[in-house]
Design a protein around this motif. Structure first.
Motif, PDB file in Angstrom:
ATOM      1  N   ARG A 126     -33.324 -53.833 -32.451  1.00 34.55           N
ATOM      2  CA  ARG A 126     -33.197 -52.646 -33.417  1.00 34.55           C
ATOM      3  C   ARG A 126     -31.842 -52.245 -33.058  1.00 34.55           C
ATOM      4  N   THR A 127     -31.221 -52.308 -34.298  1.00 38.16           N
ATOM      5  CA  THR A 127     -29.633 -51.724 -34.160  1.00 38.16           C
ATOM      6  C   THR A 127     -29.161 -51.369 -35.433  1.00 38.16           C
ATOM      7  N   ASP A 128     -27.816 -51.190 -35.607  1.00 35.12           N
ATOM      8  CA  ASP A 128     -27.180 -51.085 -36.878  1.00 35.12           C
ATOM      9  C   ASP A 128     -25.747 -51.919 -36.980  1.00 35.12           C
ATOM     10  N   ASP A 129     -25.096 -51.871 -37.900  1.00 36.48           N
ATOM     11  CA  ASP A 129     -24.005 -52.708 -37.830  1.00 36.48           C
ATOM     12  C   ASP A 129     -22.679 -51.864 -37.594  1.00 36.48           C
ATOM     13  N   SER A 130     -22.649 -50.576 -37.424  1.00 39.54           N
ATOM     14  CA  SER A 130     -21.894 -49.808 -37.217  1.00 39.54           C
ATOM     15  C   SER A 130     -20.926 -49.927 -36.182  1.00 39.54           C
ATOM     16  N   ASN A 131     -21.444 -50.787 -35.086  1.00 40.48           N
ATOM     17  CA  ASN A 131     -20.452 -51.269 -33.945  1.00 40.48           C
ATOM     18  C   ASN A 131     -19.696 -52.601 -34.356  1.00 40.48           C
ATOM     19  N   LEU A 132     -18.898 -52.888 -33.802  1.00 39.62           N
ATOM     20  CA  LEU A 132     -17.899 -54.302 -34.369  1.00 39.62           C
ATOM     21  C   LEU A 132     -18.762 -55.264 -33.702  1.00 39.62           C
ATOM     22  N   LEU A 133     -19.608 -55.158 -32.554  1.00 39.42           N
ATOM     23  CA  LEU A 133     -20.294 -56.296 -32.213  1.00 39.42           C
ATOM     24  C   LEU A 133     -21.308 -56.855 -32.995  1.00 39.42           C
ATOM     25  N   PHE A 134     -21.939 -55.781 -33.804  1.00 42.10           N
ATOM     26  CA  PHE A 134     -23.130 -56.305 -34.568  1.00 42.10           C
ATOM     27  C   PHE A 134     -22.823 -55.964 -35.984  1.00 42.10           C
ATOM     28  N   LYS A 135     -21.454 -56.290 -36.532  1.00 39.45           N
ATOM     29  CA  LYS A 135     -21.177 -56.378 -37.987  1.00 39.45           C
ATOM     30  C   LYS A 135     -21.894 -57.465 -38.549  1.00 39.45           C
ATOM     31  N   ASN A 136     -22.404 -57.203 -39.784  1.00 40.33           N
ATOM     32  CA  ASN A 136     -22.817 -58.384 -40.500  1.00 40.33           C
ATOM     33  C   ASN A 136     -24.354 -58.658 -39.880  1.00 40.33           C
ATOM     34  N   LEU A 137     -24.958 -58.061 -39.002  1.00 37.01           N
ATOM     35  CA  LEU A 137     -26.007 -58.498 -38.484  1.00 37.01           C
ATOM     36  C   LEU A 137     -27.061 -57.400 -38.841  1.00 37.01           C
ATOM     37  N   GLN A 138     -27.914 -57.837 -39.714  1.00 30.52           N
ATOM     38  CA  GLN A 138     -29.026 -56.647 -40.107  1.00 30.52           C
ATOM     39  C   GLN A 138     -29.757 -56.028 -39.237  1.00 30.52           C
ATOM     40  N   SER A 154     -28.548 -44.434 -18.966  1.00 28.83           N
ATOM     41  CA  SER A 154     -28.745 -43.078 -18.768  1.00 28.83           C
ATOM     42  C   SER A 154     -28.345 -42.237 -19.909  1.00 28.83           C
ATOM     43  N   GLN A 155     -27.194 -42.748 -20.658  1.00 29.36           N
ATOM     44  CA  GLN A 155     -26.985 -42.060 -21.993  1.00 29.36           C
ATOM     45  C   GLN A 155     -27.233 -42.929 -23.242  1.00 29.36           C
ATOM     46  N   LYS A 156     -28.022 -42.211 -24.078  1.00 28.13           N
ATOM     47  CA  LYS A 156     -28.371 -42.785 -25.242  1.00 28.13           C
ATOM     48  C   LYS A 156     -27.039 -43.499 -26.080  1.00 28.13           C
ATOM     49  N   SER A 157     -25.743 -42.952 -25.799  1.00 31.25           N
ATOM     50  CA  SER A 157     -24.712 -43.391 -26.663  1.00 31.25           C
ATOM     51  C   SER A 157     -24.070 -44.806 -26.043  1.00 31.25           C
ATOM     52  N   ASN A 158     -24.656 -45.180 -24.901  1.00 33.67           N
ATOM     53  CA  ASN A 158     -24.384 -46.466 -24.103  1.00 33.67           C
ATOM     54  C   ASN A 158     -24.996 -47.693 -24.692  1.00 33.67           C
ATOM     55  N   SER A 159     -26.131 -47.414 -25.324  1.00 31.82           N
ATOM     56  CA  SER A 159     -27.203 -48.280 -25.853  1.00 31.82           C
ATOM     57  C   SER A 159     -26.903 -48.788 -27.166  1.00 31.82           C
ATOM     58  N   LEU A 160     -26.536 -50.070 -27.483  1.00 29.03           N
ATOM     59  CA  LEU A 160     -26.214 -50.578 -28.790  1.00 29.03           C
ATOM     60  C   LEU A 160     -27.268 -51.017 -29.711  1.00 29.03           C
ATOM     61  N   ALA A 161     -28.417 -51.410 -28.955  1.00 30.50           N
ATOM     62  CA  ALA A 161     -29.677 -52.008 -29.304  1.00 30.50           C
ATOM     63  C   ALA A 161     -30.718 -51.954 -28.442  1.00 30.50           C
ATOM     64  N   THR A 162     -32.043 -51.896 -29.067  1.00 32.01           N
ATOM     65  CA  THR A 162     -33.337 -52.036 -28.222  1.00 32.01           C
ATOM     66  C   THR A 162     -34.362 -52.938 -28.824  1.00 32.01           C
ATOM     67  N   THR A 163     -35.136 -53.187 -27.865  1.00 30.51           N
ATOM     68  CA  THR A 163     -36.146 -54.406 -28.149  1.00 30.51           C
ATOM     69  C   THR A 163     -37.398 -53.794 -27.599  1.00 30.51           C
ATOM     70  N   ASP A 176     -16.555 -48.432 -24.317  1.00 29.22           N
ATOM     71  CA  ASP A 176     -15.363 -48.522 -24.489  1.00 29.22           C
ATOM     72  C   ASP A 176     -15.173 -50.342 -24.580  1.00 29.22           C
ATOM     73  N   ASN A 177     -14.591 -50.828 -23.922  1.00 25.90           N
ATOM     74  CA  ASN A 177     -14.120 -52.191 -24.145  1.00 25.90           C
ATOM     75  C   ASN A 177     -15.120 -53.114 -23.434  1.00 25.90           C
ATOM     76  N   ILE A 178     -16.065 -52.463 -23.065  1.00 26.74           N
ATOM     77  CA  ILE A 178     -17.405 -53.444 -22.332  1.00 26.74           C
ATOM     78  C   ILE A 178     -18.432 -53.451 -23.103  1.00 26.74           C
ATOM     79  N   TYR A 179     -19.123 -54.745 -23.237  1.00 24.29           N
ATOM     80  CA  TYR A 179     -20.250 -54.893 -23.799  1.00 24.29           C
ATOM     81  C   TYR A 179     -21.349 -55.885 -23.174  1.00 24.29           C
ATOM     82  N   GLY A 180     -22.518 -55.675 -23.546  1.00 19.56           N
ATOM     83  CA  GLY A 180     -23.486 -56.479 -22.860  1.00 19.56           C
ATOM     84  C   GLY A 180     -24.587 -56.922 -23.763  1.00 19.56           C
TER      85      GLY A 180
END
Length: 202
Positions: A126-138, A154-163, A176-180
């Protein structure tokens, strides 16, 4: 130069081959001199958290990776165990990670015998494409997972996607510049290709 970090653990050639499919050149290396020149880094990983951190330190990669991530601030992507290494701490071996993202790596424990550990196979995120990493990924794209430990930010703002797998866990994290990504984009066909393309363009 995009460098896939060789610290003795990870699907290095699988990542390199998938990058090649999208037209992205990369180098597999564990040499400090090569990492010095990197303008993007992928930190893959398969296996034990404790063994991974031990290898990274024994190969004198800890300081250079810290500098590239925190001082040079180049784009860095951790995959599977590589994502877990970005966190503060893991219950696997009870050891500290890099601590670049305020999160912890926890063990799956279920009373429901229908849920196997490791969590293995295709699952939705579950994500959205507002972050560059998930651009064009519905919303609710499918990716391939293999893991017995999961990450909780610990911070919701650091979560890009959940499963969902017996519980809700953070399957992609960011600061910032770090993704996982907990899942393996190099094994996730068209969705993984799109994500790696997005990372290559960051």
């Amino acid at each position: 130069m995009l460098v896939i970090v060789d610290y003795g653990m990870g699907n290095l050639n699988s990542v390199k081959n998938m990058l090649k499919k999208i037209g992205q050149n990369s180098v597999i290396s564990g040499e400090i001199g090569i990492l010095e020149k990197a303008d993007k880094i992928i930190l893959p990983g398969v296996g034990s958290f404790e063994a991974a951190m031990t290898n990274i330190k024994n190969r004198n990669l800890y300081d250079i990776l810290n500098r590239k991530a925190l001082v040079d601030k180049i784009p860095l992507l951790g995959i599977c165990l590589g994502m877990q290494l970005l966190t503060n701490h893991s219950e696997e071996g009870n050891v500290e990670g890099f601590g670049w993202i305020d999160a912890n790596t926890l063990k799956f424990e279920f009373n429901n015998n229908n849920l196997k550990i490791p969590h293995m196979g295709w699952n939705r995120i579950r994500t959205d494409d507002s972050n560059l990493l998930f651009k064009n990924l519905q919303e609710k794209s499918k990716f391939y997972f293999v893991h017995s430990y999961y990450v909780r930010c610990s911070q919701k703002s650091n979560s890009l996607a959940t499963t969902e797998y017996g519980l809700t866990f953070d399957s992609s994290i960011h600061k910032d510049n770090i993704y996982g990504t907990q899942f393996h984009p190099e094994k996730s066909h068209k969705y993984g290709m799109e994500l790696l393309k997005n990372f290559s363009n960051i």
